[in-house]
Scaffold this active site. Structure first.
Site, short mmCIF file in Angstrom:
data_model
loop_
_atom_site.label_atom_id
_atom_site.label_comp_id
_atom_site.label_asym_id
_atom_site.label_seq_id
_atom_site.Cartn_x
_atom_site.Cartn_y
_atom_site.Cartn_z
N ARG A 136 85.61 61.62 43.81
CA ARG A 136 85.23 60.23 44.07
C ARG A 136 84.93 59.53 42.76
NH1 ARG A 136 81.06 59.37 49.01
NH2 ARG A 136 80.48 57.64 47.66
N ARG A 143 74.76 52.21 41.16
CA ARG A 143 74.66 52.26 42.63
C ARG A 143 73.20 52.26 43.07
NH1 ARG A 143 78.19 57.35 43.66
NH2 ARG A 143 77.55 57.11 45.83
N ARG A 169 73.41 47.51 54.73
CA ARG A 169 72.97 47.67 53.35
C ARG A 169 72.41 46.38 52.77
NH1 ARG A 169 76.51 52.43 52.10
NH2 ARG A 169 75.95 53.23 50.07
N LYS A 217 72.59 61.06 53.76
CA LYS A 217 72.92 60.34 55.00
C LYS A 217 74.16 60.93 55.66
CE LYS A 217 73.41 56.35 52.93
NZ LYS A 217 73.10 56.55 51.50
N ARG A 270 78.56 66.57 43.31
CA ARG A 270 79.62 66.23 44.27
C ARG A 270 80.86 65.71 43.54
NH1 ARG A 270 78.47 61.96 49.03
NH2 ARG A 270 78.58 60.47 47.32
P1 B4P Z 1 75.16 62.19 50.94
O1 B4P Z 1 73.77 61.77 50.58
O2 B4P Z 1 75.36 62.71 52.30
O3 B4P Z 1 76.03 60.94 50.53
P2 B4P Z 1 75.78 59.47 51.12
O4 B4P Z 1 74.40 58.99 50.74
O5 B4P Z 1 76.09 59.49 52.57
O6 B4P Z 1 76.90 58.61 50.46
P3 B4P Z 1 76.84 57.41 49.44
O7 B4P Z 1 75.63 56.54 49.67
O8 B4P Z 1 77.04 58.01 48.11
O9 B4P Z 1 78.12 56.59 49.65
P4 B4P Z 1 78.75 55.65 50.78
O10 B4P Z 1 79.94 56.38 51.19
O11 B4P Z 1 77.80 55.25 51.86
O12 B4P Z 1 75.62 63.33 49.99
C1 B4P Z 1 75.40 63.36 48.61
C2 B4P Z 1 75.50 64.78 48.08
O13 B4P Z 1 74.23 65.44 48.23
C3 B4P Z 1 76.50 65.67 48.81
O14 B4P Z 1 77.27 66.37 47.89
C4 B4P Z 1 75.65 66.60 49.67
O15 B4P Z 1 76.22 67.88 49.83
C5 B4P Z 1 74.37 66.70 48.84
N1 B4P Z 1 73.21 66.94 49.66
C6 B4P Z 1 72.91 66.37 50.85
N2 B4P Z 1 71.71 66.82 51.31
C7 B4P Z 1 71.24 67.70 50.35
C8 B4P Z 1 70.05 68.49 50.23
N3 B4P Z 1 69.09 68.49 51.16
N4 B4P Z 1 69.90 69.25 49.10
C9 B4P Z 1 70.86 69.26 48.16
N5 B4P Z 1 72.02 68.55 48.22
C10 B4P Z 1 72.19 67.78 49.31
O16 B4P Z 1 79.09 54.32 49.94
C11 B4P Z 1 79.97 54.31 48.83
C12 B4P Z 1 80.25 52.87 48.37
O17 B4P Z 1 80.91 52.13 49.44
C13 B4P Z 1 79.04 52.00 48.02
O18 B4P Z 1 78.60 52.19 46.69
C14 B4P Z 1 79.60 50.57 48.27
O19 B4P Z 1 80.41 50.13 47.19
C15 B4P Z 1 80.52 50.76 49.48
N6 B4P Z 1 79.84 50.46 50.76
C16 B4P Z 1 79.62 51.37 51.76
N7 B4P Z 1 78.98 50.80 52.78
C17 B4P Z 1 78.76 49.52 52.42
C18 B4P Z 1 78.08 48.41 53.06
N8 B4P Z 1 77.51 48.53 54.26
N9 B4P Z 1 78.04 47.22 52.39
C19 B4P Z 1 78.62 47.07 51.19
N10 B4P Z 1 79.25 48.07 50.53
C20 B4P Z 1 79.33 49.28 51.14
#
Ligand code: B4P
Length: 190
Positions: A134, A146, A89, A14, A128
């Site tokens: 993190r 998670r 979420r 995302k 990552r």
């Molecule tokens: P991404 O996939 O981009 O990470 P993310 O889903 O955006 O983040 P995440 O869900 O972990 O955390 P968030 O900050 O929202 O990247 C993951 C990895 O994959 C990267 O290293 C990237 O390079 C790699 N990658 C991407 N595409 C790829 C591909 N095609 N091939 C290979 N590798 C690839 O949330 C963190 C915490 O915050 C939650 O657990 C919760 O506690 C809190 N939180 C956030 N929003 C909330 C909400 N709305 N409500 C309640 N709690 C919330």
């Protein structure tokens, strides 16, 4: 306005795809994960409360994230639209987002989900974790927690948008550019 919810489990891509979408479509990126991490690094009271939950892989309370989004929407009155990344979420967050956008005379255009299998999510987040520092990316147990939060509290949000005929999904494994091309095909027909 073009308002997109980018959806998927932790590690689905995302954040990665949002960065590319905002550049191409000139939208504002609203990531609740980034907003919460910035509260933590600023040492605010909200950040202190959120840190323990985030480090344990648990969702932060709805009212906290809804308040943050309300605040950010208020600061971006001239935007052409938003990419919501990691929000909503839960169903109460989805209902609150509809109400906040309605107050501003707009609404969600579409939800686009990135579909990625669990073994790939775990491997991406562990990789990552080696460079990001993190706390929630550090071990398989935390990542599994998670994913469990996602499956129980977040996955039902897809049905909320399906019932409004606003749900689209694409496969999220493969080259980042190829996934982006598939995302843009949906963006261009919304
Ligand atoms: P991404 O996939 O981009 O990470 P993310 O889903 O955006 O983040 P995440 O869900 O972990 O955390 P968030 O900050 O929202 O990247 C993951 C990895 O994959 C990267 O290293 C990237 O390079 C790699 N990658 C991407 N595409 C790829 C591909 N095609 N091939 C290979 N590798 C690839 O949330 C963190 C915490 O915050 C939650 O657990 C919760 O506690 C809190 N939180 C956030 N929003 C909330 C909400 N709305 N409500 C309640 N709690 C919330």
């Amino acid at each position: 306005m073009l308002n997109i919810v980018l959806f998927g489990p932790p590690g689905a891509g995302k954040g990665t795809q949002s960065a590319k979408l905002i550049e191409k479509y000139q939208l504002v990126h609203l990531s609740t994960g980034d907003l919460l991490r910035s509260e933590i690094s600023d040492g605010t009271e909200l950040g202190l409360k959120a840190k323990g939950l985030m480090d344990s892989g648990i969702l932060v309370p709805d009212e906290v994230v809804i308040g943050m989004i309300d605040n950010k929407l208020g600061h971006e009155k001239d935007s052409k639209g938003f990419i919501f990344d990691g929000f909503p979420r839960t169903i109460p967050q989805a209902e609150a987002l509809d109400a906040l956008l309605l107050q501003r005379g707009t609404g969600i255009s579409a939800m686009i989900a990135l579909e990625v299998e669990e073994h790939e999510l775990i491997s991406r987040l562990l990789i990552r974790g080696q460079s990001s520092g993190r706390p929630d990316d550090q071990n398989e147990e935390l990542i599994a927690q998670r994913v469990k939060e996602y499956n129980t509290k977040t996955a039902p949000v897809a049905s909320f948008y399906k019932s409004k005929n606003k749900f689209f999904s694409i496969y999220g494994i493969g080259e980042i550019e190829e996934i982006f091309t598939n995302l843009c095909q949906i963006m261009d027909k919304i």
